[in-house]
Design an enzyme around this catalytic site. Structure first.
Site, PDB file in Angstrom:
ATOM      1  N   SER A 178      46.946  52.849  41.671  1.00  0.00           N
ATOM      2  CA  SER A 178      45.654  52.604  40.910  1.00  0.00           C
ATOM      3  C   SER A 178      45.424  53.890  39.892  1.00  0.00           C
ATOM      4  O   SER A 178      46.276  54.016  39.200  1.00  0.00           O
ATOM      5  CB  SER A 178      44.513  52.544  41.826  1.00  0.00           C
ATOM      6  N   ASP A 184      45.680  41.164  43.873  1.00  0.00           N
ATOM      7  CA  ASP A 184      45.012  42.390  43.257  1.00  0.00           C
ATOM      8  C   ASP A 184      43.986  41.889  42.415  1.00  0.00           C
ATOM      9  O   ASP A 184      44.173  41.376  41.362  1.00  0.00           O
ATOM     10  CB  ASP A 184      45.991  43.187  42.545  1.00  0.00           C
ATOM     11  N   HIS A 202      45.022  45.221  46.292  1.00  0.00           N
ATOM     12  CA  HIS A 202      45.145  46.221  45.422  1.00  0.00           C
ATOM     13  C   HIS A 202      45.678  47.467  46.283  1.00  0.00           C
ATOM     14  O   HIS A 202      46.190  48.655  45.750  1.00  0.00           O
ATOM     15  CB  HIS A 202      43.864  46.701  45.158  1.00  0.00           C
TER      16      HIS A 202
END
Length: 287
Positions: free
Chosen positions: A97, A230, A258
Protein backbone atom coordinates in the site's frame (compact mmCIF):
# COMPACT_ATOMS: atom_id res chain seq x y z
CA UNK A 1 3.47 -15.13 15.88
CA UNK A 2 4.37 -11.73 17.33
CA UNK A 3 8.03 -10.71 17.45
CA UNK A 4 9.33 -8.35 20.09
CA UNK A 5 10.04 -4.75 19.24
CA UNK A 6 13.50 -3.30 19.42
CA UNK A 7 14.00 0.46 19.75
CA UNK A 8 16.66 2.97 18.84
CA UNK A 9 17.03 6.74 18.81
CA UNK A 10 17.24 8.23 15.32
CA UNK A 11 17.78 11.98 15.02
CA UNK A 12 16.14 12.47 18.41
CA UNK A 13 13.06 10.32 17.69
CA UNK A 14 12.33 6.87 19.09
CA UNK A 15 11.98 4.23 16.38
CA UNK A 16 10.37 0.84 16.93
CA UNK A 17 11.30 -2.05 14.66
CA UNK A 18 11.55 -5.81 14.44
CA UNK A 19 14.84 -7.41 13.39
CA UNK A 20 14.70 -11.19 13.07
CA UNK A 21 16.85 -13.84 11.40
CA UNK A 22 20.12 -13.80 9.50
CA UNK A 23 21.17 -13.73 5.87
CA UNK A 24 20.38 -11.34 3.03
CA UNK A 25 18.21 -8.53 4.38
CA UNK A 26 14.53 -7.92 3.64
CA UNK A 27 13.07 -4.51 4.51
CA UNK A 28 9.30 -4.73 5.05
CA UNK A 29 7.43 -1.40 4.78
CA UNK A 30 3.85 -1.28 6.04
CA UNK A 31 0.96 0.84 4.81
CA UNK A 32 -0.84 3.95 6.02
CA UNK A 33 -2.22 3.82 9.58
CA UNK A 34 -0.48 0.46 9.90
CA UNK A 35 2.56 -0.88 11.72
CA UNK A 36 5.07 -3.69 11.46
CA UNK A 37 2.40 -5.94 13.05
CA UNK A 38 0.83 -6.23 9.60
CA UNK A 39 3.68 -8.62 8.69
CA UNK A 40 3.24 -10.98 11.66
CA UNK A 41 2.09 -13.93 9.53
CA UNK A 42 5.16 -13.91 7.25
CA UNK A 43 8.04 -12.68 9.42
CA UNK A 44 8.72 -16.07 11.03
CA UNK A 45 8.89 -18.17 7.83
CA UNK A 46 10.93 -15.53 5.99
CA UNK A 47 13.36 -15.16 8.91
CA UNK A 48 14.41 -18.81 8.65
CA UNK A 49 16.42 -17.85 5.55
CA UNK A 50 16.75 -14.06 5.68
CA UNK A 51 17.30 -11.16 8.02
CA UNK A 52 13.88 -9.49 8.22
CA UNK A 53 13.75 -5.82 9.25
CA UNK A 54 10.26 -4.40 9.76
CA UNK A 55 10.07 -0.87 11.23
CA UNK A 56 7.11 1.12 12.44
CA UNK A 57 7.35 4.19 10.23
CA UNK A 58 7.48 7.61 11.93
CA UNK A 59 3.96 8.58 12.94
CA UNK A 60 2.87 4.94 13.09
CA UNK A 61 2.71 2.12 15.58
CA UNK A 62 5.12 2.32 18.49
CA UNK A 63 7.47 4.85 16.83
CA UNK A 64 7.41 8.54 17.75
CA UNK A 65 4.95 10.82 15.99
CA UNK A 66 6.73 14.16 15.58
CA UNK A 67 5.31 17.22 13.91
CA UNK A 68 7.40 16.86 10.78
CA UNK A 69 7.70 15.77 7.17
CA UNK A 70 5.60 12.75 6.19
CA UNK A 71 6.32 12.79 2.46
CA UNK A 72 7.51 9.75 0.51
CA UNK A 73 10.97 11.29 0.25
CA UNK A 74 11.18 11.80 4.02
CA UNK A 75 10.14 8.20 4.68
CA UNK A 76 12.76 6.96 2.18
CA UNK A 77 15.46 9.03 3.91
CA UNK A 78 14.32 7.65 7.28
CA UNK A 79 14.71 4.08 6.01
CA UNK A 80 18.18 4.82 4.64
CA UNK A 81 19.25 6.21 8.02
CA UNK A 82 17.69 3.27 9.88
CA UNK A 83 19.60 0.81 7.71
CA UNK A 84 22.80 2.76 8.37
CA UNK A 85 22.16 2.48 12.13
CA UNK A 86 21.65 -1.27 11.74
CA UNK A 87 24.78 -1.57 9.57
CA UNK A 88 22.83 -2.96 6.61
CA UNK A 89 24.14 -2.00 3.20
CA UNK A 90 21.68 -3.52 0.72
CA UNK A 91 18.15 -4.90 1.04
CA UNK A 92 15.29 -6.41 -0.88
CA UNK A 93 12.60 -3.76 -0.36
CA UNK A 94 9.06 -5.04 0.22
CA UNK A 95 6.28 -2.45 0.42
CA UNK A 96 2.50 -2.78 0.84
CA UNK A 97 0.00 0.00 0.00
CA UNK A 98 1.64 3.30 1.07
CA UNK A 99 4.71 1.20 1.82
CA UNK A 100 4.90 0.33 -1.87
CA UNK A 101 5.04 4.00 -2.78
CA UNK A 102 7.78 4.49 -0.18
CA UNK A 103 9.63 1.44 -1.53
CA UNK A 104 9.60 2.86 -5.05
CA UNK A 105 10.79 6.23 -3.74
CA UNK A 106 13.58 4.44 -1.85
CA UNK A 107 14.75 2.67 -5.01
CA UNK A 108 14.70 6.02 -6.84
CA UNK A 109 16.66 7.91 -4.15
CA UNK A 110 19.01 5.10 -3.15
CA UNK A 111 19.33 2.63 -6.05
CA UNK A 112 22.68 1.37 -4.78
CA UNK A 113 21.00 0.12 -1.59
CA UNK A 114 18.41 -2.05 -3.38
CA UNK A 115 18.80 -5.71 -4.35
CA UNK A 116 15.21 -6.32 -5.41
CA UNK A 117 11.77 -4.68 -5.20
CA UNK A 118 8.48 -6.25 -4.12
CA UNK A 119 5.20 -4.30 -4.37
CA UNK A 120 2.09 -5.66 -2.64
CA UNK A 121 -1.17 -3.85 -3.43
CA UNK A 122 1.02 -0.79 -3.88
CA UNK A 123 0.10 2.84 -3.91
CA UNK A 124 1.74 5.34 -6.24
CA UNK A 125 0.83 3.66 -9.52
CA UNK A 126 -2.28 5.54 -10.61
CA UNK A 127 -5.01 7.90 -9.36
CA UNK A 128 -7.63 5.35 -8.27
CA UNK A 129 -8.02 4.87 -4.53
CA UNK A 130 -10.81 4.04 -2.09
CA UNK A 131 -13.36 6.88 -1.73
CA UNK A 132 -12.93 6.99 2.07
CA UNK A 133 -9.28 8.01 1.73
CA UNK A 134 -10.27 10.76 -0.72
CA UNK A 135 -12.82 12.00 1.79
CA UNK A 136 -10.36 12.00 4.68
CA UNK A 137 -7.80 13.92 2.59
CA UNK A 138 -10.24 16.84 2.30
CA UNK A 139 -10.04 19.92 4.55
CA UNK A 140 -11.83 19.48 7.86
CA UNK A 141 -11.13 15.77 8.26
CA UNK A 142 -9.28 16.52 11.51
CA UNK A 143 -12.67 17.47 12.95
CA UNK A 144 -14.35 14.30 11.70
CA UNK A 145 -11.80 11.66 12.72
CA UNK A 146 -12.33 11.95 16.50
CA UNK A 147 -16.05 11.45 15.87
CA UNK A 148 -15.73 8.36 13.67
CA UNK A 149 -13.09 6.72 15.89
CA UNK A 150 -14.28 7.49 19.46
CA UNK A 151 -13.00 5.55 22.45
CA UNK A 152 -16.30 3.84 23.41
CA UNK A 153 -16.82 2.50 19.89
CA UNK A 154 -13.27 1.18 19.77
CA UNK A 155 -13.59 -0.49 23.17
CA UNK A 156 -16.84 -2.16 22.10
CA UNK A 157 -15.22 -3.25 18.86
CA UNK A 158 -12.30 -4.80 20.73
CA UNK A 159 -14.73 -6.85 22.83
CA UNK A 160 -16.48 -8.14 19.72
CA UNK A 161 -13.11 -8.88 18.08
CA UNK A 162 -11.95 -10.76 21.18
CA UNK A 163 -15.17 -12.79 21.30
CA UNK A 164 -14.94 -13.66 17.62
CA UNK A 165 -11.33 -14.76 18.02
CA UNK A 166 -12.17 -16.99 20.99
CA UNK A 167 -15.02 -18.50 18.95
CA UNK A 168 -12.61 -19.32 16.13
CA UNK A 169 -14.04 -16.66 13.81
CA UNK A 170 -11.15 -14.94 12.06
CA UNK A 171 -10.93 -12.60 9.07
CA UNK A 172 -7.40 -11.36 8.38
CA UNK A 173 -8.73 -8.68 6.04
CA UNK A 174 -11.14 -7.33 8.66
CA UNK A 175 -8.44 -7.60 11.33
CA UNK A 176 -6.01 -5.47 9.31
CA UNK A 177 -8.70 -2.87 8.65
CA UNK A 178 -9.65 -2.78 12.33
CA UNK A 179 -6.04 -2.26 13.41
CA UNK A 180 -5.72 0.74 11.10
CA UNK A 181 -9.06 2.19 12.18
CA UNK A 182 -8.45 1.74 15.92
CA UNK A 183 -5.02 3.40 15.73
CA UNK A 184 -6.80 6.67 14.88
CA UNK A 185 -8.17 6.93 18.42
CA UNK A 186 -4.80 8.47 19.39
CA UNK A 187 -4.56 12.21 18.66
CA UNK A 188 -0.87 12.17 17.68
CA UNK A 189 -1.47 9.23 15.35
CA UNK A 190 -4.41 11.05 13.75
CA UNK A 191 -2.27 14.11 13.05
CA UNK A 192 0.51 11.98 11.54
CA UNK A 193 -2.04 10.00 9.51
CA UNK A 194 -3.53 13.14 7.97
CA UNK A 195 -0.10 14.58 7.16
CA UNK A 196 0.86 11.30 5.51
CA UNK A 197 -2.43 10.92 3.64
CA UNK A 198 -2.43 14.47 2.30
CA UNK A 199 1.12 14.07 1.00
CA UNK A 200 -0.10 11.43 -1.48
CA UNK A 201 -3.92 11.75 -1.82
CA UNK A 202 -6.37 14.57 -2.51
CA UNK A 203 -10.10 14.65 -3.30
CA UNK A 204 -9.41 13.44 -6.85
CA UNK A 205 -7.44 10.38 -5.75
CA UNK A 206 -3.75 9.52 -5.53
CA UNK A 207 -1.72 12.61 -6.35
CA UNK A 208 1.65 10.85 -6.69
CA UNK A 209 2.48 8.34 -9.41
CA UNK A 210 5.72 6.54 -10.19
CA UNK A 211 4.55 5.13 -13.51
CA UNK A 212 6.58 7.58 -15.58
CA UNK A 213 9.76 6.63 -13.69
CA UNK A 214 9.40 2.86 -13.57
CA UNK A 215 11.67 2.47 -16.59
CA UNK A 216 14.51 3.55 -14.28
CA UNK A 217 14.07 0.21 -12.47
CA UNK A 218 14.65 -1.87 -15.60
CA UNK A 219 17.72 -3.50 -14.00
CA UNK A 220 16.06 -4.03 -10.61
CA UNK A 221 14.38 -7.44 -10.18
CA UNK A 222 10.75 -6.62 -9.38
CA UNK A 223 7.87 -8.74 -8.09
CA UNK A 224 4.28 -7.46 -7.92
CA UNK A 225 1.65 -9.19 -5.77
CA UNK A 226 -2.02 -8.18 -5.86
CA UNK A 227 -5.37 -9.49 -4.71
CA UNK A 228 -8.04 -9.46 -7.40
CA UNK A 229 -10.58 -8.31 -4.77
CA UNK A 230 -8.52 -5.31 -3.61
CA UNK A 231 -11.07 -2.54 -3.01
CA UNK A 232 -8.47 -0.02 -1.85
CA UNK A 233 -6.11 0.01 -4.84
CA UNK A 234 -7.36 -1.87 -7.91
CA UNK A 235 -5.42 -4.72 -9.48
CA UNK A 236 -5.33 -2.72 -12.74
CA UNK A 237 -2.55 -0.67 -11.15
CA UNK A 238 -0.45 -3.80 -10.69
CA UNK A 239 -1.06 -4.87 -14.28
CA UNK A 240 -0.04 -1.42 -15.56
CA UNK A 241 3.14 -1.47 -13.46
CA UNK A 242 4.00 -4.97 -14.68
CA UNK A 243 3.72 -3.76 -18.26
CA UNK A 244 5.87 -0.71 -17.49
CA UNK A 245 8.73 -2.65 -15.83
CA UNK A 246 10.61 -4.92 -18.26
CA UNK A 247 11.18 -8.37 -16.82
CA UNK A 248 8.95 -7.85 -13.78
CA UNK A 249 6.81 -10.62 -12.31
CA UNK A 250 3.12 -10.30 -11.41
CA UNK A 251 1.10 -12.64 -9.21
CA UNK A 252 -2.65 -11.94 -8.90
CA UNK A 253 -4.24 -13.91 -6.05
CA UNK A 254 -7.90 -14.85 -6.57
CA UNK A 255 -10.36 -13.94 -3.84
CA UNK A 256 -7.76 -11.88 -1.96
CA UNK A 257 -8.14 -8.23 -0.96
CA UNK A 258 -5.72 -5.46 0.01
CA UNK A 259 -3.64 -7.53 2.44
CA UNK A 260 -2.29 -10.62 0.63
CA UNK A 261 0.50 -11.06 3.21
CA UNK A 262 -2.14 -11.47 5.94
CA UNK A 263 -4.94 -13.09 3.93
CA UNK A 264 -2.79 -15.64 2.09
CA UNK A 265 0.55 -15.69 3.96
CA UNK A 266 1.64 -19.15 2.80
CA UNK A 267 1.13 -18.18 -0.84
CA UNK A 268 2.96 -14.87 -0.40
CA UNK A 269 5.91 -16.60 1.31
CA UNK A 270 6.03 -19.11 -1.57
CA UNK A 271 6.09 -16.27 -4.11
CA UNK A 272 8.77 -14.41 -2.18
CA UNK A 273 10.96 -17.49 -1.72
CA UNK A 274 10.87 -18.13 -5.46
CA UNK A 275 11.60 -14.49 -6.27
CA UNK A 276 14.39 -14.19 -3.70
CA UNK A 277 16.22 -17.02 -5.42
CA UNK A 278 16.87 -14.66 -8.37
CA UNK A 279 20.12 -12.73 -8.66
CA UNK A 280 20.06 -9.37 -6.85
CA UNK A 281 20.65 -6.12 -8.67
CA UNK A 282 24.15 -5.80 -7.17
CA UNK A 283 25.14 -9.06 -8.90
CA UNK A 284 23.92 -7.61 -12.18
CA UNK A 285 25.87 -4.40 -11.59
CA UNK A 286 29.04 -6.37 -10.87
CA UNK A 287 28.47 -8.79 -13.71
Amino acid sequence: MTHEYEHLDLHGDRVAYRDVGTGDALLLIHGMAGSSATWDAIIAPLSTRHRVIAPDLPGHGDSDKPRGDYSLGAFAAFLRDLLDELDVRTVTVVGQSLGGGIAMQFTYQHPDRCDRLVLIGSGGLGPDVNWMLRLLAAPGAELVLPVIAPGPVLRAGEKVRSWASSAGIRSPRADQTWRAYSSLADADTRRAFLRTLRSVVDHRGQAVSALNRLYLNAELPTQLIWGDKDNIIPVDHGIAAHEAIPGSRLEVLPGIGHYPHAEAPDEVVRILDDFLATAPARARRLG
